[in-house]
Write a protein that holds these residues in place. Structure first.
Motif, short mmCIF file in Angstrom:
data_model
loop_
_atom_site.label_atom_id
_atom_site.label_comp_id
_atom_site.label_asym_id
_atom_site.label_seq_id
_atom_site.Cartn_x
_atom_site.Cartn_y
_atom_site.Cartn_z
N GLU A 167 0.85 -1.20 0.21
CA GLU A 167 -0.03 0.17 -0.07
C GLU A 167 0.76 1.16 0.04
OE1 GLU A 167 -2.59 -0.39 3.58
OE2 GLU A 167 -3.31 -2.36 2.70
N VAL A 168 0.85 2.13 -1.00
CA VAL A 168 1.55 3.36 -1.27
C VAL A 168 0.63 4.64 -1.28
CG1 VAL A 168 3.07 4.42 -2.52
CG2 VAL A 168 3.14 1.83 -2.40
N LYS A 169 1.06 5.54 -0.24
CA LYS A 169 0.26 6.77 -0.34
C LYS A 169 1.44 7.79 -0.41
CE LYS A 169 -3.22 5.16 2.71
NZ LYS A 169 -3.89 5.23 4.02
N VAL A 170 0.98 8.66 -1.12
CA VAL A 170 1.76 10.17 -1.20
C VAL A 170 1.03 11.36 -0.87
CG1 VAL A 170 3.11 11.37 -3.24
CG2 VAL A 170 2.84 9.03 -3.42
N PHE A 171 1.90 12.03 -0.07
CA PHE A 171 1.51 13.47 0.34
C PHE A 171 2.19 14.58 -0.33
CE2 PHE A 171 0.28 10.03 3.17
CZ PHE A 171 -0.88 10.21 3.59
N SER A 172 1.61 15.68 -0.47
CA SER A 172 2.27 16.98 -0.79
C SER A 172 2.44 17.65 0.55
CB SER A 172 1.44 17.97 -1.54
OG SER A 172 1.18 17.38 -2.78
#
Length: 111
Positions: free
Chosen positions: A96-101
């Protein structure tokens, strides 16, 4: 221009393994960790292990580059391809991959 191009980003990857394979994962991760933290655009890289599930590892990286550059360059390096070749057969669940600014008005790192 996107926020990630201006301010960088944070990427978090949850990886799931059988607990008996964690030593193999950590052995494969060590050179990736060393090479990643040596990269100029890498602000930080932390590795966490779940207290409830010792087979779950969380990788948290902070970058001052754009996500597009990260995807085009970092994920195609020899050391990342070697890492995935070792760990992907060990997955017991899809990563599971999540990207945040990064929001610069709320960004403070203490080391």
């Amino acid at each position: 221009m996107s926020d990630t191009a201006q301010n960088g980003f944070n990427i978090q990857a949850s990886l799931f393994f059988a607990p008996e394979n964690i030593h193999k994962v950590f052995a494969a991760l060590k050179p990736v960790y060393e090479k990643t933290t040596a990269e100029n655009d890498c602000l930080s890289f932390q590795v966490y292990q779940s207290l409830d599930d010792p087979g779950q590892i969380l990788l948290v990286e902070d970058w001052k580059t754009s996500l597009d550059d990260y995807m085009a360059e970092r994920l195609k390096t020899d050391y990342m391809r070697e890492f995935f070749a070792i760990i992907e057969p060990l997955f017991v669940k899809t990563r599971e991959v999540k990207v945040f600014s990064r929001l610069p008005q709320f960004h403070n790192m203490k080391m």
